[in-house]
Design an enzyme around this catalytic site. Structure first.
Site, PDB file in Angstrom:
ATOM      1  CD  GLU A  21      -2.885  -1.147   2.391  1.00 49.34           C
ATOM      2  OE1 GLU A  21      -2.706  -0.348   3.318  1.00 49.34           O
ATOM      3  OE2 GLU A  21      -3.836  -1.951   2.358  1.00 49.34           O
ATOM      4  CG  ASN A  31      -0.631  -7.048  -1.491  1.00 45.97           C
ATOM      5  OD1 ASN A  31      -1.192  -7.672  -2.401  1.00 45.97           O
ATOM      6  ND2 ASN A  31      -1.167  -6.917  -0.281  1.00 45.97           N
ATOM      7  CG  HIS A  35      -9.936  -5.765   0.468  1.00 48.53           C
ATOM      8  ND1 HIS A  35     -10.179  -6.940   1.134  1.00 48.53           N
ATOM      9  CD2 HIS A  35      -8.641  -5.470   0.686  1.00 48.53           C
ATOM     10  CE1 HIS A  35      -9.067  -7.327   1.748  1.00 48.53           C
ATOM     11  NE2 HIS A  35      -8.114  -6.468   1.487  1.00 48.53           N
ATOM     12  CD  GLU A  81      -4.680  -7.950   1.606  1.00 47.77           C
ATOM     13  OE1 GLU A  81      -5.572  -7.203   2.060  1.00 47.77           O
ATOM     14  OE2 GLU A  81      -3.472  -7.724   1.748  1.00 47.77           O
ATOM     15  CG  ASP A 117     -12.888  -8.831   1.480  1.00 51.10           C
ATOM     16  OD1 ASP A 117     -12.700  -7.896   0.684  1.00 51.10           O
ATOM     17  OD2 ASP A 117     -12.563  -8.765   2.684  1.00 51.10           O
TER      18      ASP A 117
HETATM   19  C1  XIL Z   1      -6.566  -6.278   8.074  1.00 54.60           C
HETATM   20  C2  XIL Z   1      -6.925  -7.436   8.986  1.00 54.60           C
HETATM   21  O1  XIL Z   1      -7.822  -8.301   8.297  1.00 54.60           O
HETATM   22  C3  XIL Z   1      -7.542  -6.915  10.248  1.00 54.60           C
HETATM   23  O2  XIL Z   1      -7.736  -7.972  11.185  1.00 54.60           O
HETATM   24  C4  XIL Z   1      -6.677  -5.832  10.891  1.00 54.60           C
HETATM   25  O3  XIL Z   1      -7.338  -5.276  11.987  1.00 54.60           O
HETATM   26  C5  XIL Z   1      -6.335  -4.754   9.873  1.00 54.60           C
HETATM   27  O4  XIL Z   1      -5.743  -5.346   8.741  1.00 54.60           O
HETATM   28  N1  XIL Z   1      -5.073  -4.621   3.509  1.00 54.60           N
HETATM   29  C6  XIL Z   1      -4.102  -5.481   3.971  1.00 54.60           C
HETATM   30  C7  XIL Z   1      -4.404  -6.370   5.120  1.00 54.60           C
HETATM   31  O5  XIL Z   1      -3.015  -5.571   3.374  1.00 54.60           O
HETATM   32  O6  XIL Z   1      -3.276  -6.580   5.923  1.00 54.60           O
HETATM   33  C8  XIL Z   1      -5.532  -5.819   5.963  1.00 54.60           C
HETATM   34  O7  XIL Z   1      -5.843  -6.777   6.965  1.00 54.60           O
HETATM   35  C9  XIL Z   1      -6.726  -5.496   5.100  1.00 54.60           C
HETATM   36  C10 XIL Z   1      -6.375  -4.440   4.083  1.00 54.60           C
END
Ligand code: XIL
Length: 302
Positions: free
Chosen positions: A127, A169, A206, A235, A237
């Site tokens: 990020e 990422n 996401h 990641e 969802d």
């Molecule tokens: C999130 C986790 O799922 C949570 O449990 C935590 O509180 C915050 O981080 N981007 C990422 C992940 O790269 O590491 C994040 O994970 C979600 C967004």
């Protein structure tokens, strides 16, 4: 294949999930993890704050519980994440300049060395680009150490674990027309042209109604892959429910399958009740561990 991992393996891809250490206490969840997935990402346990709570003092215990479970059960591991503006330990948060640069590189080297040989892919930097239309780097204490902090992290990671794939990422890099996508693309292109070690780009993926699955996703994945890197959905969802949620999951799978160098998909948790999204139902299994429509669409598409 009758499971996600078996179906993905038919095209030499993996299918993974994020896993929190507390999953290990829930046999129902762990049965699903073991059955469906062959790639594991620690949800929080390998982040900077977890790995190095005090400067120079590493704590491997939670990360090891996940990595050891994965290896004992024949799973591979995505390492997440070596350098990030978020979830830094308190001692690092207010650091700046060359002190922070040194501490960051020591962290990358320390963690990647400890897990050397056990990690399929590392999210070396997470990020680092700003949202919106600027295409700029995200302002952060790490960015404040100089624009070359990202390549410095990648070089340190390569030296520490030459066998791991090294990924950049990020999120909101799915739509090809977005400035952030273009900015990351240009960085990867520059890294490849200058020989900075980078092997893969992770797309967090996401999605929700404000950030829907783009219709040009295959274009984005294909253009990155054409730079000579693997692409991974890291990641996934998707907010929603029922068939419309399932159709969006299917779209992601189809986009990945359409790109030879899209090597795998990871969902960000198993059951809806485990999701980091406080409300909503963005995952493939409901709170009781039952397969949702989204699961069936995903399996059918693989
Ligand atoms: C999130 C986790 O799922 C949570 O449990 C935590 O509180 C915050 O981080 N981007 C990422 C992940 O790269 O590491 C994040 O994970 C979600 C967004």
């Amino acid at each position: 294949g009758s499971t996600l991992q078996a179906a993905a393996a038919e095209t030499n891809r993996y299918f993974g999930t994020a896993m929190a250490a507390h999953y290990l206490n829930n046999s129902g969840t762990m049965n699903i993890v073991n059955r469906e997935f062959n790639m594991i990402t620690a949800e929080n346990e390998m982040k900077m704050d977890a790995m190095q709570p005090n400067r120079g003092q590493f704590n491997w215990s939670s990360g090891d519980r996940i990595v050891n479970w994965a290896r004992q059960n024949g799973k591979q591991v995505r390492g997440h994440a070596l350098a990030w503006h978020s979830q830094q330990p308190g001692w690092m948060q207010n650091m700046s300049g060359s002190t922070l640069r040194t501490a960051m590189l020591e962290h990358v080297t320390g963690v990647a060395t400890y897990y050397r040989g056990k990690i399929h892919s590392w999210d070396v930097v997470n990020e680092a680009f700003a949202d919106g239309s600027s295409g700029a780097r995200r302002s952060s204490n790490l960015q404040g150490t100089g624009n070359d902090w990202i390549e410095a992290a990648f070089r340190a990671a390569r030296a520490a674990d030459p066998g791991a794939k090294l990924c950049y990422n990020d999120y909101n890099t799915d739509n090809w027309s977005h400035a952030k996508t273009q900015a990351v693309y240009n960085m990867v292109k520059d890294f490849k042209s200058r020989g900075v070690p980078i092997d893969c780009v992770g797309f967090q993926a996401h999605f929700n109604s404000g950030n829907p699955v783009p219709s040009n996703y295959h274009t984005t994945l294909g253009n990155f892959a054409a730079l000579g890197v693997d692409v991974q959905i890291t990641e996934l969802d998707i907010e929603g429910s029922g068939n419309s949620q399932g159709e969006q999951y299917r779209g992601i799978v189809q986009a990945c399958l359409s790109v030879a160098r899209c090597t795998g998909i990871t969902v960000w948790g198993v059951k809806d009740s485990d999701s980091w999204r406080a409300s909503g139902t963005p995952l493939l299994f409901d709170g009781n561990g039952n397969k949702k429509a989204a699961y069936n669409y995903t399996l059918d598409a693989l």
